[in-house]
Enzyme design. Structure first.
Site, PDB file in Angstrom:
ATOM      1  N   HIS A 243       7.135  -1.272   8.896  1.00 47.37           N
ATOM      2  CA  HIS A 243       6.893  -2.586   8.428  1.00 47.37           C
ATOM      3  C   HIS A 243       7.589  -3.553   9.429  1.00 47.37           C
ATOM      4  O   HIS A 243       8.830  -4.003   8.799  1.00 47.37           O
ATOM      5  CB  HIS A 243       7.179  -2.702   6.867  1.00 47.37           C
ATOM      6  CG  HIS A 243       6.059  -2.043   6.074  1.00 47.37           C
ATOM      7  ND1 HIS A 243       5.128  -2.565   5.904  1.00 47.37           N
ATOM      8  CD2 HIS A 243       6.328  -1.057   5.232  1.00 47.37           C
ATOM      9  CE1 HIS A 243       4.077  -2.014   5.017  1.00 47.37           C
ATOM     10  NE2 HIS A 243       5.213  -0.992   4.738  1.00 47.37           N
TER      11      HIS A 243
ATOM     12  N   TRP B 135       8.111  -6.901   6.840  1.00 47.60           N
ATOM     13  CA  TRP B 135       8.489  -6.546   5.758  1.00 47.60           C
ATOM     14  C   TRP B 135       9.979  -6.070   5.729  1.00 47.60           C
ATOM     15  O   TRP B 135      10.986  -6.299   4.827  1.00 47.60           O
ATOM     16  CB  TRP B 135       7.663  -5.759   4.376  1.00 47.60           C
ATOM     17  CG  TRP B 135       6.535  -6.825   4.229  1.00 47.60           C
ATOM     18  CD1 TRP B 135       5.180  -6.897   4.499  1.00 47.60           C
ATOM     19  CD2 TRP B 135       6.763  -8.100   3.237  1.00 47.60           C
ATOM     20  NE1 TRP B 135       4.577  -7.695   3.949  1.00 47.60           N
ATOM     21  CE2 TRP B 135       5.646  -8.533   3.296  1.00 47.60           C
ATOM     22  CE3 TRP B 135       7.927  -8.494   2.771  1.00 47.60           C
ATOM     23  CZ2 TRP B 135       5.099  -9.521   2.281  1.00 47.60           C
ATOM     24  CZ3 TRP B 135       7.700  -9.681   1.940  1.00 47.60           C
ATOM     25  CH2 TRP B 135       6.374 -10.457   1.650  1.00 47.60           C
TER      26      TRP B 135
ATOM     27  N   LYS C  21      -3.115 -10.538  14.273  1.00 45.78           N
ATOM     28  CA  LYS C  21      -2.459 -11.246  15.283  1.00 45.78           C
ATOM     29  C   LYS C  21      -0.958 -11.651  14.577  1.00 45.78           C
ATOM     30  O   LYS C  21      -0.447 -12.440  15.056  1.00 45.78           O
ATOM     31  CB  LYS C  21      -3.177 -12.423  15.809  1.00 45.78           C
ATOM     32  CG  LYS C  21      -4.583 -12.084  16.570  1.00 45.78           C
ATOM     33  CD  LYS C  21      -5.049 -13.286  16.840  1.00 45.78           C
ATOM     34  CE  LYS C  21      -6.458 -13.215  17.479  1.00 45.78           C
ATOM     35  NZ  LYS C  21      -6.681 -12.413  18.641  1.00 45.78           N
ATOM     36  N   ARG C  22      -0.519 -11.221  13.762  1.00 46.94           N
ATOM     37  CA  ARG C  22       0.681 -11.502  13.247  1.00 46.94           C
ATOM     38  C   ARG C  22       0.885 -12.853  12.625  1.00 46.94           C
ATOM     39  O   ARG C  22       1.920 -13.534  12.670  1.00 46.94           O
ATOM     40  CB  ARG C  22       2.018 -11.199  14.136  1.00 46.94           C
ATOM     41  CG  ARG C  22       2.040  -9.903  14.841  1.00 46.94           C
ATOM     42  CD  ARG C  22       2.050  -8.609  13.789  1.00 46.94           C
ATOM     43  NE  ARG C  22       3.146  -8.556  12.958  1.00 46.94           N
ATOM     44  CZ  ARG C  22       3.375  -7.618  12.180  1.00 46.94           C
ATOM     45  NH1 ARG C  22       2.345  -6.530  12.052  1.00 46.94           N
ATOM     46  NH2 ARG C  22       4.344  -7.423  11.647  1.00 46.94           N
TER      47      ARG C  22
ATOM     48  N   LEU D  44      -4.430 -14.491 -10.799  1.00 50.16           N
ATOM     49  CA  LEU D  44      -5.911 -14.755 -10.599  1.00 50.16           C
ATOM     50  C   LEU D  44      -6.333 -14.254  -9.204  1.00 50.16           C
ATOM     51  O   LEU D  44      -5.494 -14.276  -8.399  1.00 50.16           O
ATOM     52  CB  LEU D  44      -6.129 -16.617 -10.525  1.00 50.16           C
ATOM     53  CG  LEU D  44      -5.480 -17.130 -11.869  1.00 50.16           C
ATOM     54  CD1 LEU D  44      -5.526 -18.618 -11.541  1.00 50.16           C
ATOM     55  CD2 LEU D  44      -6.281 -16.520 -12.985  1.00 50.16           C
TER      56      LEU D  44
HETATM   57  C1  LIG Z   1      11.153 -17.559  -2.458  1.00 49.30           C
HETATM   58  C2  LIG Z   1       9.794 -17.835  -1.981  1.00 49.30           C
HETATM   59  C3  LIG Z   1       9.320 -16.542  -1.289  1.00 49.30           C
HETATM   60  C4  LIG Z   1       7.811 -16.845  -0.842  1.00 49.30           C
HETATM   61  C5  LIG Z   1       6.974 -15.581  -0.481  1.00 49.30           C
HETATM   62  C6  LIG Z   1       6.828 -14.429  -1.080  1.00 49.30           C
HETATM   63  C7  LIG Z   1       6.044 -13.230  -0.327  1.00 49.30           C
HETATM   64  C8  LIG Z   1       4.459 -13.566  -0.449  1.00 49.30           C
HETATM   65  C9  LIG Z   1       3.827 -12.493   0.034  1.00 49.30           C
HETATM   66  C10 LIG Z   1       2.175 -12.910   0.477  1.00 49.30           C
HETATM   67  C11 LIG Z   1       1.558 -12.410  -0.851  1.00 49.30           C
HETATM   68  C12 LIG Z   1       0.091 -12.760  -0.835  1.00 49.30           C
HETATM   69  C13 LIG Z   1      -0.650 -12.544  -2.022  1.00 49.30           C
HETATM   70  C14 LIG Z   1      -2.004 -12.463  -1.700  1.00 49.30           C
HETATM   71  O1  LIG Z   1      -2.665 -13.466  -1.489  1.00 49.30           O
HETATM   72  S1  LIG Z   1      -2.970 -10.993  -1.774  1.00 49.30           S
HETATM   73  C15 LIG Z   1      -4.581 -11.344  -1.064  1.00 49.30           C
HETATM   74  C16 LIG Z   1      -4.324 -11.226   0.462  1.00 49.30           C
HETATM   75  N1  LIG Z   1      -5.634 -11.751   1.094  1.00 49.30           N
HETATM   76  C17 LIG Z   1      -6.514 -11.003   1.522  1.00 49.30           C
HETATM   77  O2  LIG Z   1      -6.357  -9.583   1.433  1.00 49.30           O
HETATM   78  C18 LIG Z   1      -7.675 -11.643   2.347  1.00 49.30           C
HETATM   79  C19 LIG Z   1      -8.240 -10.691   3.415  1.00 49.30           C
HETATM   80  N2  LIG Z   1      -7.371 -10.554   4.322  1.00 49.30           N
HETATM   81  C20 LIG Z   1      -6.496 -11.248   5.203  1.00 49.30           C
HETATM   82  O3  LIG Z   1      -6.953 -12.487   5.153  1.00 49.30           O
HETATM   83  C21 LIG Z   1      -5.546 -10.763   6.209  1.00 49.30           C
HETATM   84  O4  LIG Z   1      -5.850  -9.196   6.471  1.00 49.30           O
HETATM   85  C22 LIG Z   1      -4.265 -10.946   5.676  1.00 49.30           C
HETATM   86  C23 LIG Z   1      -4.053 -12.532   5.598  1.00 49.30           C
HETATM   87  C24 LIG Z   1      -4.083 -10.503   4.269  1.00 49.30           C
HETATM   88  C25 LIG Z   1      -3.334 -10.414   6.663  1.00 49.30           C
HETATM   89  O5  LIG Z   1      -3.319 -10.767   7.855  1.00 49.30           O
HETATM   90  P1  LIG Z   1      -3.745  -9.675   9.098  1.00 49.30           P
HETATM   91  O6  LIG Z   1      -4.498  -8.763   8.545  1.00 49.30           O
HETATM   92  O7  LIG Z   1      -4.150 -10.563  10.113  1.00 49.30           O
HETATM   93  O8  LIG Z   1      -2.173  -8.976   9.388  1.00 49.30           O
HETATM   94  P2  LIG Z   1      -0.969  -9.908  10.419  1.00 49.30           P
HETATM   95  O9  LIG Z   1      -1.169  -9.150  11.822  1.00 49.30           O
HETATM   96  O10 LIG Z   1      -1.229 -11.302  10.179  1.00 49.30           O
HETATM   97  O11 LIG Z   1       0.162  -9.521   9.715  1.00 49.30           O
HETATM   98  C26 LIG Z   1       0.758  -8.136   9.374  1.00 49.30           C
HETATM   99  C27 LIG Z   1       1.576  -8.008   8.417  1.00 49.30           C
HETATM  100  O12 LIG Z   1       1.276  -8.783   7.149  1.00 49.30           O
HETATM  101  C28 LIG Z   1       1.358  -7.937   6.097  1.00 49.30           C
HETATM  102  N3  LIG Z   1       0.182  -7.874   5.169  1.00 49.30           N
HETATM  103  C29 LIG Z   1      -0.984  -7.575   5.239  1.00 49.30           C
HETATM  104  N4  LIG Z   1      -1.504  -8.036   4.029  1.00 49.30           N
HETATM  105  C30 LIG Z   1      -0.499  -8.448   3.235  1.00 49.30           C
HETATM  106  C31 LIG Z   1      -0.350  -9.046   1.816  1.00 49.30           C
HETATM  107  N5  LIG Z   1      -1.773  -8.935   1.280  1.00 49.30           N
HETATM  108  N6  LIG Z   1       0.591  -9.652   1.323  1.00 49.30           N
HETATM  109  C32 LIG Z   1       1.633  -9.586   2.126  1.00 49.30           C
HETATM  110  N7  LIG Z   1       1.848  -8.982   3.618  1.00 49.30           N
HETATM  111  C33 LIG Z   1       0.697  -8.478   4.123  1.00 49.30           C
HETATM  112  C34 LIG Z   1       1.367  -6.591   6.821  1.00 49.30           C
HETATM  113  O13 LIG Z   1       1.782  -5.450   5.981  1.00 49.30           O
HETATM  114  C35 LIG Z   1       2.177  -6.853   8.045  1.00 49.30           C
HETATM  115  O14 LIG Z   1       3.558  -6.771   7.783  1.00 49.30           O
HETATM  116  P3  LIG Z   1       4.256  -5.591   8.245  1.00 49.30           P
HETATM  117  O15 LIG Z   1       3.718  -4.208   7.357  1.00 49.30           O
HETATM  118  O16 LIG Z   1       4.111  -5.013   9.845  1.00 49.30           O
HETATM  119  O17 LIG Z   1       5.936  -5.668   7.832  1.00 49.30           O
END
Ligand SMILES: CCCCCCCCCCCCCC(=O)SCCNC(=O)CCNC(=O)[C@H](O)C(C)(C)COP(=O)(O)OP(=O)(O)OC[C@H]1O[C@@H](n2cnc3c(N)ncnc32)[C@H](O)[C@@H]1OP(=O)(O)O
Length: 421
Positions: free
Chosen positions: A20, A23, A162-163, A421
């Site tokens: 990760h 993360w 693409k991160r 939601l």
């Molecule tokens: C204090 C305030 C704090 C606020 C922030 C709190 C945290 C919020 C966190 C977000 C809560 C969101 C809640 C919702 O909306 S959950 C709904 C998520 N959306 C989808 O599933 C829609 C379809 N998928 C996509 O649009 C993309 O695949 C997404 C955008 C999900 C990833 O884009 P992509 O596929 O192009 O990947 P990357 O190359 O850019 O990046 C890869 C990295 O991203 C990590 N990854 C993958 N999926 C998720 C996920 N669902 N939550 C968190 N992290 C995720 C992954 O383990 C890897 O990290 P690591 O394993 O290498 O470490």
């Protein structure tokens, strides 16, 4: 039954912490950590020391904010999500949140435009990614904390892997910090470090024929479609005397009722004002439906049950374009004040179980009447008391609940009271 397992099912292999890359660097528990205490993982920083600089994006992109009060912005977000948001593992269904739903979900009391964050292609301004935050007062066990609730993280299909997602998450974190909020809650089908709880999806068929045609359900072996239709038939009329649609005048009583009910759980939001209930629970046309029970004698509101509409696009099906799904939302009943000690042999509290079955049964009657094809629900709150009796079937999807920068012991699914939601 199929289900929209947000992105991935929990059965998939999870990465090791070292894998990760993102993360690993964040204030979240490690996969193998056993947590017994509660509190921040890293300390808050003074708000004036939070970076004022936007997180760096690859140069072909730029940040934007979406204003959901502007039709053009709302429609652009809808268009991004409807084509690129969550699909099931087999890519048969994709969530199709309506414009009105998105306006409702993203503009609760104290919403902020700078928490509705988009990414555009610099050259043509096309919206290609999004992430949102809204405020939530969340109680974990005995501690209540103002957090951001993160949702609708989406990157256009052509820009995946693409991160970009870590950049979006860093930026929404900064924008949360700017307003003095250092904890967040979010849910995902993806297995990340480390779920505080995991809840299974359940589905109650209301239109078996269409669900079979869509590939959402299968006719059980040795059953006919006719038998299936008969099995899932719901009564024409609701059963509870005094069951009616919730009205504006019910808001103060529902506020007390629902908050009292949520005290039963270890992981639950607190509705703080009438405005919160007015926003989240009072019916919104084509988005959320809520019903109360008004005691015919005392005129007091004794119960409340609600569901929201979240259709899914049916991908590549010659006959059906949309699956009309309702999702069980918040409910509450004052039956808990009459005691939950009297239990059936299997441990289920008799009065509560009976009442919740009546309430959810009546919600199914309304959902059927409104034309929904299925009622979905999660194994959380007291749903376990009704799922079997109301003919919900276990789906193959799971939803993981996560906390950011908040250590918290594992929460049993039956003790989760937050519906996202
Ligand atoms: C204090 C305030 C704090 C606020 C922030 C709190 C945290 C919020 C966190 C977000 C809560 C969101 C809640 C919702 O909306 S959950 C709904 C998520 N959306 C989808 O599933 C829609 C379809 N998928 C996509 O649009 C993309 O695949 C997404 C955008 C999900 C990833 O884009 P992509 O596929 O192009 O990947 P990357 O190359 O850019 O990046 C890869 C990295 O991203 C990590 N990854 C993958 N999926 C998720 C996920 N669902 N939550 C968190 N992290 C995720 C992954 O383990 C890897 O990290 P690591 O394993 O290498 O470490």
């Amino acid at each position: 039954m199929q289900s929209l397992a947000l992105q991935e099912s929990t059965g998939k292999e999870k990465k090791t912490m070292a894998e990760h890359r993102f993360w690993n660097t964040q204030p979240v528990p490690k996969h193998d950590e056993n947590i017994t205490d509660m509190g921040p993982i890293e300390p808050s920083i003074p708000v004036d020391q939070v970076s004022k600089e936007l997180t760096a994006l690859p140069k072909e992109f730029e940040w934007c904010e979406l204003d959901m009060t502007i039709e053009k912005d709302a429609k652009e977000l809808y268009d991004l999500l409807t084509l690129n948001y969550v699909e099931d593992d087999e890519a048969q269904f994709r969530f199709d949140y309506s414009v009105n739903f998105l306006k409702w979900a993203l503009q609760p009391p104290n919403w902020r435009k700078d928490w509705l964050v988009g990414v555009r292609v610099a050259s043509n301004k096309k919206l290609v990614a999004f992430i949102s935050a809204i405020p939530v007062q969340l109680r974990t066990f005995d501690k209540s904390t103002l957090m951001t609730e993160i949702n609708f993280l989406n990157v256009h299909k052509k820009l995946r892997s693409k991160r970009l997602a870590p950049v979006m998450i860093r930026e929404i974190t900064r924008r949360s910090h700017i307003h003095g909020i250092f904890q967040a809650v979010y849910t995902a089908g993806a297995v990340l470090p480390k779920p505080v709880s995991t809840c299974q999806y359940f589905h109650r068929s209301l239109n078996p024929k269409k669900l079979v045609e869509c590939g959402f359900s299968r006719i059980p072996q040795s059953w006919t479609l006719a038998r299936m239709i008969k099995h899932f038939k719901v009564p024409e009329k609701t059963s509870i005397p005094g069951f009616r649609e919730m009205q504006q005048k019910d808001v103060p009583e529902v506020l007390v009722l629902v908050n009292k009910y949520l005290e039963r759980f270890d992981f639950a939001p607190q509705f703080e004002t009438n405005a919160d209930v007015e926003h989240w629970i009072l019916p919104h046309k084509d988005v959320v439906w809520s019903y109360v029970v008004e005691d015919p004698t005392t005129k007091k509101i004794t119960d409340m049950v609600s569901f929201y509409s979240l259709p899914s696009s049916v991908i590549g099906n010659p006959k059906h374009k949309t699956l009309n799904a309702a999702y069980l939302f918040y409910y509450g009943t004052d039956i808990i004040s009459k005691g939950t000690e009297d239990k059936h042999e299997d441990g289920t509290p008799k009065l509560l179980s009976k009442r919740l079955n009546e309430l959810v049964g009546d919600a199914l009657v309304m959902a059927k009447r409104l034309g929904f094809d299925v009622m979905n629900g999660l194994q959380l709150m007291d749903n376990g008391l009704v799922l079997q009796q109301q003919k919900f079937g276990a789906g193959d999807g799971h939803l993981n609940y996560y906390l950011y920068n908040w250590r918290c012991p594992d929460v049993d699914d039956k003790k989760v009271g937050l519906v996202m939601l």
